[in-house]
Scaffold this active site. Sequence first.
Site, PDB file in Angstrom:
ATOM      1  N   ASP A   1      -4.886 -15.100 -52.906  1.00 44.01           N
ATOM      2  CA  ASP A   1      -4.841 -13.662 -53.176  1.00 44.01           C
ATOM      3  C   ASP A   1      -3.563 -13.279 -53.916  1.00 44.01           C
ATOM      4  O   ASP A   1      -3.552 -12.330 -54.710  1.00 44.01           O
ATOM      5  CB  ASP A   1      -4.949 -12.882 -51.863  1.00 44.01           C
ATOM      6  CG  ASP A   1      -5.637 -11.539 -52.045  1.00 44.01           C
ATOM      7  OD1 ASP A   1      -5.962 -11.181 -53.196  1.00 44.01           O
ATOM      8  OD2 ASP A   1      -5.858 -10.837 -51.044  1.00 44.01           O
TER       9      ASP A   1
ATOM     10  N   GLU B   1      -1.457  -0.191 -52.023  1.00 44.79           N
ATOM     11  CA  GLU B   1      -1.025  -0.619 -50.689  1.00 44.79           C
ATOM     12  C   GLU B   1       0.371  -1.241 -50.687  1.00 44.79           C
ATOM     13  O   GLU B   1       1.090  -1.178 -49.694  1.00 44.79           O
ATOM     14  CB  GLU B   1      -2.025  -1.617 -50.098  1.00 44.79           C
ATOM     15  CG  GLU B   1      -3.362  -1.025 -49.669  1.00 44.79           C
ATOM     16  CD  GLU B   1      -3.301  -0.405 -48.274  1.00 44.79           C
ATOM     17  OE1 GLU B   1      -2.193  -0.182 -47.764  1.00 44.79           O
ATOM     18  OE2 GLU B   1      -4.377  -0.152 -47.705  1.00 44.79           O
TER      19      GLU B   1
ATOM     20  N   SER C   1      -5.234  -5.517 -61.093  1.00 47.60           N
ATOM     21  CA  SER C   1      -4.444  -5.278 -59.887  1.00 47.60           C
ATOM     22  C   SER C   1      -3.679  -3.960 -59.970  1.00 47.60           C
ATOM     23  O   SER C   1      -2.826  -3.777 -60.844  1.00 47.60           O
ATOM     24  CB  SER C   1      -3.464  -6.438 -59.665  1.00 47.60           C
ATOM     25  OG  SER C   1      -2.514  -6.113 -58.666  1.00 47.60           O
TER      26      SER C   1
ATOM     27  N   LYS D   1       1.267 -10.055 -50.245  1.00 44.84           N
ATOM     28  CA  LYS D   1       0.947 -10.387 -51.642  1.00 44.84           C
ATOM     29  C   LYS D   1       0.960  -9.137 -52.516  1.00 44.84           C
ATOM     30  O   LYS D   1       1.264  -9.202 -53.715  1.00 44.84           O
ATOM     31  CB  LYS D   1      -0.389 -11.131 -51.720  1.00 44.84           C
ATOM     32  CG  LYS D   1      -1.596 -10.393 -51.144  1.00 44.84           C
ATOM     33  CD  LYS D   1      -2.322  -9.546 -52.169  1.00 44.84           C
ATOM     34  CE  LYS D   1      -3.455  -8.756 -51.546  1.00 44.84           C
ATOM     35  NZ  LYS D   1      -4.148  -7.900 -52.520  1.00 44.84           N
TER      36      LYS D   1
ATOM     37  N   GLY E   1      -8.926 -12.333 -49.083  1.00 45.30           N
ATOM     38  CA  GLY E   1      -8.898 -13.371 -50.099  1.00 45.30           C
ATOM     39  C   GLY E   1      -8.830 -12.769 -51.486  1.00 45.30           C
ATOM     40  O   GLY E   1      -8.844 -11.547 -51.650  1.00 45.30           O
TER      41      GLY E   1
ATOM     42  N   VAL F   1      -5.371   4.059 -54.012  1.00 40.29           N
ATOM     43  CA  VAL F   1      -4.323   3.598 -53.105  1.00 40.29           C
ATOM     44  C   VAL F   1      -3.610   2.379 -53.689  1.00 40.29           C
ATOM     45  O   VAL F   1      -4.239   1.478 -54.230  1.00 40.29           O
ATOM     46  CB  VAL F   1      -4.919   3.243 -51.733  1.00 40.29           C
ATOM     47  CG1 VAL F   1      -3.863   2.625 -50.826  1.00 40.29           C
ATOM     48  CG2 VAL F   1      -5.518   4.485 -51.095  1.00 40.29           C
TER      49      VAL F   1
ATOM     50  N   ASN G   1      -1.465  -2.994 -57.851  1.00 44.44           N
ATOM     51  CA  ASN G   1      -0.075  -3.262 -57.489  1.00 44.44           C
ATOM     52  C   ASN G   1       0.704  -3.851 -58.661  1.00 44.44           C
ATOM     53  O   ASN G   1       1.839  -3.445 -58.925  1.00 44.44           O
ATOM     54  CB  ASN G   1      -0.029  -4.205 -56.284  1.00 44.44           C
ATOM     55  CG  ASN G   1      -0.582  -3.555 -55.029  1.00 44.44           C
ATOM     56  OD1 ASN G   1       0.089  -2.770 -54.379  1.00 44.44           O
ATOM     57  ND2 ASN G   1      -1.834  -3.862 -54.690  1.00 44.44           N
TER      58      ASN G   1
END
Length: 329
Positions: free
Chosen positions: A241, A278, A251, A188, A132, A276, A253
């Site tokens: 999310d 992802e 974030s 996401k 989430g 990391v 990402n």
Amino acid sequence: MHITIIGGGAWGATLAQVLTDNNHQVLVYDLNKNYINRINQGMHSIFDLPLKNIQSTSDLEISLLYSDLLVLAVPTKAMRQVLQQIALLSKTPKSFVNVSKGIEPSTFFRVSQIVNQIIPPSLLQNYASLMGPSHAEEVILRKVTLLTAASSDLSFATEIQKIFSNPIYLKIYTSSDLVGNEVCSALKNVLALINGILVAKGFGINSQAALISRGIVEMSRLVTFYHGSFKTVLGLPGLGDLIVTAFSTHSRNFSAGQKIGAGKTYEQIMSESDQVIEGFQSLVAFYQLQSKHQLDLPLIKAAYQLIYECRPFELVFDELMQRPFKSDC
């Protein structure tokens, strides 16, 4: 109860504090000596914030003896190796709660599939995911957060709901759609990479809203491919999310996408990052999946071309805009 967290990074250490707040006894396993030292000194492994009554160790055998409930908080790319060690050293059946959001590129496996492949049935008691909109930076400050515990065994999801829920700041919902939760939580991250690129290129909120809408369409196609439920796409691990990951400065990402949009390469970003990201690994997995099964995932294809094939942004964007006219959704 005693709980072992496998992985003492930002999210693992934060969840350790959540569980301690809920009066559980927690041991954190990691191989990073700096993480271990900070946790044992009463500090979060990443953030300069205190942790209370939490111990950490690099001894996996001791960690497995400590508890039969394991929280998997390691990167997806390291999951197989860690699980192989757990299978080798475990002496009693274990229940697993995965909080890692990704897909294994070499196999297209979700974490639940890796667990089922590596852990013998005699050692696998239960499995759930906990997903989430949940930046560790906010949860560690005890800001209100909602998550979903998903398991094919709904009674185990309910058990995890009770263990992790905190009446002040953390509410857990349950779901039996384990597949959908895992797929949404991985995709996401990829969509957040793309939104970071758009922001860096100067695109406005209209474009970003379009990305989210069309991203939800691709998310639903992937969930359907994996035989998950469309309702999950609109839930906390899906839309919830996606919003937090695609728009938050916390974030990794989204930030990585901004760097791509500003001209940095994937290799440069990875060499500069000690955490990391992802989305990069999941992008490879989803791209290979759509190529193998002829899935209609134009955003995935475009992101792969930008990041891994280094195609010019203008060409990739023009190809997206020149796709044939069709109805929405």
